[in-house]
Structure formats: structure tokens, C-alpha cells
Design an enzyme around this catalytic site. Structure first.
Site, PDB file in Angstrom:
ATOM      1  N   ARG A  26       0.812  -1.221   0.000  1.00 34.59           N
ATOM      2  CA  ARG A  26       0.000   0.000   0.000  1.00 34.59           C
ATOM      3  C   ARG A  26       0.842   1.267   0.000  1.00 34.59           C
ATOM      4  O   ARG A  26       0.366   2.320  -0.432  1.00 34.59           O
ATOM      5  CB  ARG A  26      -1.003  -0.042   1.148  1.00 34.59           C
TER       6      ARG A  26
ATOM      7  N   GLU B 166       3.778  -8.778  16.253  1.00 32.20           N
ATOM      8  CA  GLU B 166       3.134  -9.176  17.501  1.00 32.20           C
ATOM      9  C   GLU B 166       3.438 -10.633  17.839  1.00 32.20           C
ATOM     10  O   GLU B 166       3.708 -10.972  18.982  1.00 32.20           O
ATOM     11  CB  GLU B 166       1.621  -8.960  17.382  1.00 32.20           C
TER      12      GLU B 166
END
Length: 171
Positions: free
Chosen positions: A58, A95
Site C-alpha cells: 500500500r 506481535e
């Protein structure tokens, strides 16, 4: 122009409790897309970058037209083994695990001024890793530009002390 009205909220994606900010609705709106690039250009021109560096994928969507608008080059940062020439690589924490980003070693001359562009800043991990690639290349990081900032995730605190441009902020 109200850009937030062009961003679609998708509740519980990719998992329950998350509200995904979908930019595809912004990208498909010709006036909204033009306005977004014009706003980024206006806010970033004073940083005087020589190159825009955008992260897969993106970051490409906003970085390339911004580079065009500013009359400068664009350098892609990709996932491993996608670039054919020698690369700089940076591993960074996610994460649950690690990821890696790569950039061609010959993409920019040492000392070039670089603006890092992506669609969104959340925790800042990807942007921070990209800044490390810029540093490895011997270039000067002049700032970051994002269309969306997720304030609650405090990604700014993980980035180097350079200007950060955002067009939209969500709590």
C-alpha cells in the site's frame, strides 16, 4: 474534502474487536484520490526529499503518485526475495514473530534525502524497519507521510525524531 467519508470501516476484520480502515473505497474515488495525493504533496514538499520510499504494497499506491507529483524518484521496499539485485535487509518484530523487509542497495546515492510513505501507521514497526533500511543506505531520512494514523497504537513513539505527516487520525 472529508476524506474520512471515503474510508470504509470493516468491523471485526481481520479478527473480532478490530475495526479495519479500508482504503480501497478512497482509491476508487477519483476526486478523493487526487485530493489525497495533492494534500500529501502540499504537506511534504517543504521536506525537499530526493526520493520517496514506499513499503509493499500500500505504500506503493500513495508513494508512486506522490513521487510523480514532487518530480522525484520512487524506491520500493519489499518482502524477502522479491528484488533481483543485491539488497539491504532488516528483520523486525511483529506481535507474534518476525518479518523482514528489503531494499536494493543501489536504489539511491548515499546522502540522498528520503521521505518514507505508507497508507497507515499503527504500531510503527514497518515504518521503523524501513527507516533502518534508509540508514543502511547512508541516506538522510527527512520524514514520514501516512494517509491514516491510528492514534491509540502510539506508532509515532517508535519512529525517529523527524517530521511525521498524517492526513487522517483515528482513536
Amino acid at each position: 474534502m472529508d476524506l474520512k467519508s471515503l474510508i470504509r470501516d470493516i468491523p471485526d476484520f481481520p479478527q473480532p474487536g478490530i475495526v479495519f480502515r479500508d482504503i480501497t473505497t478512497l482509491l476508487s474515488d477519483a476526486k478523493g484520490l487526487r485530493y489525497t495525493i495533492d494534500q500529501l504533496s502540499e504537506k511534504c514538499a517543504s521536506l525537499s526529499p530526493d526520493y520517496i520510499v514506499g513499503m509493499e504494497s500500500r505504500g506503493f499506491l500513495f508513494g508512486v503518485p506522490l513521487a510523480y507529483q514532487l518530480g522525484i524518484g520512487f524506491v520500493p521496499v519489499r518482502k524477502p526475495k522479491k528484488l533481483p539485485a543485491p539488497v539491504y535487509a532488516v528483520e523486525y518484530q511483529l506481535e507474534y514473530g518476525k518479518d523482514c523487509l528489503e531494499m536494493h542497495q543501489d536504489a539511491m546515492s548515499s546522502g540522498s534525502r528520503v521521505l518514507i510513505v505508507d497508507d497507515l501507521i499503527a504500531t510503527g514497526g514497518t515504518a521503523q524497519a524501513t527507516a533502518q533500511l534508509v540508514e543502511k543506505a547512508g541516506c538522510e531520512l527527512v520524514g514520514f507521510a501516512f494517509v491514516i494514523e491510528l492514534i491509540a497504537l502510539a506508532g509515532r513513539k517508535n519512529l525517529p525524531d523527524v517530521p511525521i505527516v498524517t492526513l487522517l487520525q483515528y482513536e
